[in-house]
Design an enzyme around this catalytic site. Sequence first.
Site, short mmCIF file in Angstrom:
data_model
loop_
_atom_site.label_atom_id
_atom_site.label_comp_id
_atom_site.label_asym_id
_atom_site.label_seq_id
_atom_site.Cartn_x
_atom_site.Cartn_y
_atom_site.Cartn_z
N LYS A 108 52.83 -46.04 -32.62
CA LYS A 108 52.39 -44.64 -32.68
C LYS A 108 53.40 -43.84 -33.48
CE LYS A 108 48.90 -42.23 -31.02
NZ LYS A 108 47.52 -42.73 -30.77
N GLY A 220 37.47 -30.58 -24.42
CA GLY A 220 37.72 -30.77 -25.85
C GLY A 220 36.41 -30.73 -26.61
N GLY A 222 36.58 -31.88 -30.17
CA GLY A 222 37.03 -32.43 -31.45
C GLY A 222 36.24 -33.68 -31.79
N ASN A 223 36.88 -34.57 -32.54
CA ASN A 223 36.20 -35.77 -33.01
C ASN A 223 35.63 -36.60 -31.86
OD1 ASN A 223 36.91 -38.93 -33.49
ND2 ASN A 223 35.84 -38.03 -35.23
P1 NAD Z 1 40.82 -33.39 -32.19
O1 NAD Z 1 42.04 -32.73 -32.70
O2 NAD Z 1 39.69 -33.67 -33.12
O3 NAD Z 1 40.22 -32.51 -30.99
C1 NAD Z 1 40.96 -32.09 -29.90
C2 NAD Z 1 40.10 -31.10 -29.12
O4 NAD Z 1 40.78 -30.76 -27.91
C3 NAD Z 1 39.82 -29.80 -29.85
O5 NAD Z 1 38.49 -29.40 -29.59
C4 NAD Z 1 40.79 -28.82 -29.21
O6 NAD Z 1 40.32 -27.48 -29.24
C5 NAD Z 1 40.77 -29.35 -27.79
N1 NAD Z 1 41.92 -28.95 -26.97
C6 NAD Z 1 43.23 -28.99 -27.28
N2 NAD Z 1 43.97 -28.53 -26.25
C7 NAD Z 1 43.09 -28.23 -25.27
C8 NAD Z 1 43.22 -27.73 -23.96
N3 NAD Z 1 44.42 -27.46 -23.43
N4 NAD Z 1 42.09 -27.53 -23.24
C9 NAD Z 1 40.88 -27.81 -23.76
N5 NAD Z 1 40.69 -28.28 -24.98
C10 NAD Z 1 41.78 -28.50 -25.73
O7 NAD Z 1 41.32 -34.70 -31.46
P2 NAD Z 1 40.49 -36.05 -31.15
O8 NAD Z 1 40.63 -36.96 -32.30
O9 NAD Z 1 39.13 -35.71 -30.67
O10 NAD Z 1 41.36 -36.67 -29.97
C11 NAD Z 1 41.24 -36.21 -28.63
C12 NAD Z 1 41.98 -37.16 -27.69
O11 NAD Z 1 41.45 -38.47 -27.86
C13 NAD Z 1 43.49 -37.30 -27.91
O12 NAD Z 1 44.08 -37.55 -26.66
C14 NAD Z 1 43.60 -38.54 -28.78
O13 NAD Z 1 44.85 -39.16 -28.65
C15 NAD Z 1 42.50 -39.38 -28.17
N6 NAD Z 1 42.00 -40.42 -29.05
C16 NAD Z 1 41.44 -40.13 -30.27
C17 NAD Z 1 40.97 -41.14 -31.06
C18 NAD Z 1 40.28 -40.87 -32.37
O14 NAD Z 1 39.82 -41.83 -32.98
N7 NAD Z 1 40.15 -39.63 -32.80
C19 NAD Z 1 41.09 -42.48 -30.65
C20 NAD Z 1 41.64 -42.74 -29.39
C21 NAD Z 1 42.09 -41.71 -28.62
#
Ligand code: NAD
Length: 429
Positions: A108, A220, A222-223
């Site tokens: 990481k 959340g 996001g993605n």
């Molecule tokens: P992202 O940046 O696309 O989205 C994050 C979301 O969380 C956003 O909507 C943001 O507004 C929201 N957020 C942040 N702080 C917050 C809070 N305190 N309360 C409520 N919402 C909050 O990130 P992502 O890629 O969707 O990743 C989200 C999680 O999933 C992370 O923990 C990441 O490590 C994990 N993850 C992501 C992937 C991937 O492929 N993208 C893979 C495995 C794990």
Amino acid sequence: MATDKPFNPFRMAQAQFDKIADLIGLDEGSRKLLREPLREYHFIVPIRMDDGSIEVFRGFRVQHNDARGPCKGGIRFHPQETIDTVRALAMWMTWKCAVADIPLGGGKGGVICDPHNLSSREQEAICRGYIRRISRDIGPVADIPAPDVMTSSQHMLWMLDEYEAVHDGHFPGLITGKPVGLGGSKGRTQATGYGVVYTLREALRELDIRPENTRASVQGFGNVAQYAIELYAQMGGRTVCVSSWDQEDQTSYSFAKWDGVDLQELRGITDRFGGIDKQKARDLGYELLPGEAWLEQEVEILLPAALENQITEDNVTRLKPCVKVIAEGANGPTTPEADTVISERGIFLIPDFLANAGGVTCSYFEQVQSNMNYYWEMDEVLGKLDMKMTSAFMAVSNLARRNKLYMRDAAYVVAIDRVATACRDRGWV
Ligand code: NAD
């Protein structure tokens, strides 16, 4: 009871590991090896800012274990990034690759910075500077980065371009999450969110619950959250609440709509960081609730998909009795204290490193395709992803049922056993 101890994700990751090491009677040598990262790199990245000044950003890369294959793991850009967060996430990646049964280890990376306050050029400079610092210690057969919180395919491409300039050649297998057409895999954008829902589908099947009779609340937007909501809706499920971080107010809000949120509509009022515009949401009929309200909704499914340390001993008692499944899209959203309560209440938990392994599984597919220089169609990627996620889920849930284990513990047993076996077979311990 309120907790005033500062949260340390690495201590939490080690505590989870120690518990399972005790459970399976892991030998002392393997314990000492696996509870620490094999290697870690700390450096600073100096950048010329748009105003002409020089700023330095602190960067990290941690390689927890590579007994089963090259390290794999994302690079986060976050203002509150810490080395212990990166260590914890690297360790979780080791278990995630093992539980998904892909031939990769755990790594990481992170940079302490806030992309909200950085121009595109400044972010590119950080990406290139990061790679120059670490370019001798990563690579397609050593350690393969990927996107994570607040990094995207564009950041990956800048990093790849810098690596290829330093090493003078084409190395598409260096990094994953590249744009489709430039070495990326179809389906990578969907993979984590869809993967969460493939495991959710299997959990509901095991509980004999039809998806169309369920409602979900998601932390959340996001993605991960957006694609999980998309596939869950295709299965007939109804998402009634989502939450997101509000940059302006520096707090989070939940957005509820009992008939079900409209994914396209919400996407239309969401910025590139996953922040939902609260005024526009109100205008569209969403009820604006406090940040933590997402976890106290009358739903069968909770889907934390934002950050670590969100379901804690302080708020776990607010989960409604109708909650049947928690599918952890985010990494480390549940503390060990909250886990105890969830386990005692008999809620079916799909642990993070199983539920969100779709991302790394598709990244592995991306590497395979990059190395072959032959790219698969979407159906082929998603079909293979579903197969991998379903068999990973089955291995864990069969063990959980057979040995009457909590799902997180069962996933750890499967993963730790596979990694410890590889270390032993290599003669490391
Ligand atoms: P992202 O940046 O696309 O989205 C994050 C979301 O969380 C956003 O909507 C943001 O507004 C929201 N957020 C942040 N702080 C917050 C809070 N305190 N309360 C409520 N919402 C909050 O990130 P992502 O890629 O969707 O990743 C989200 C999680 O999933 C992370 O923990 C990441 O490590 C994990 N993850 C992501 C992937 C991937 O492929 N993208 C893979 C495995 C794990």
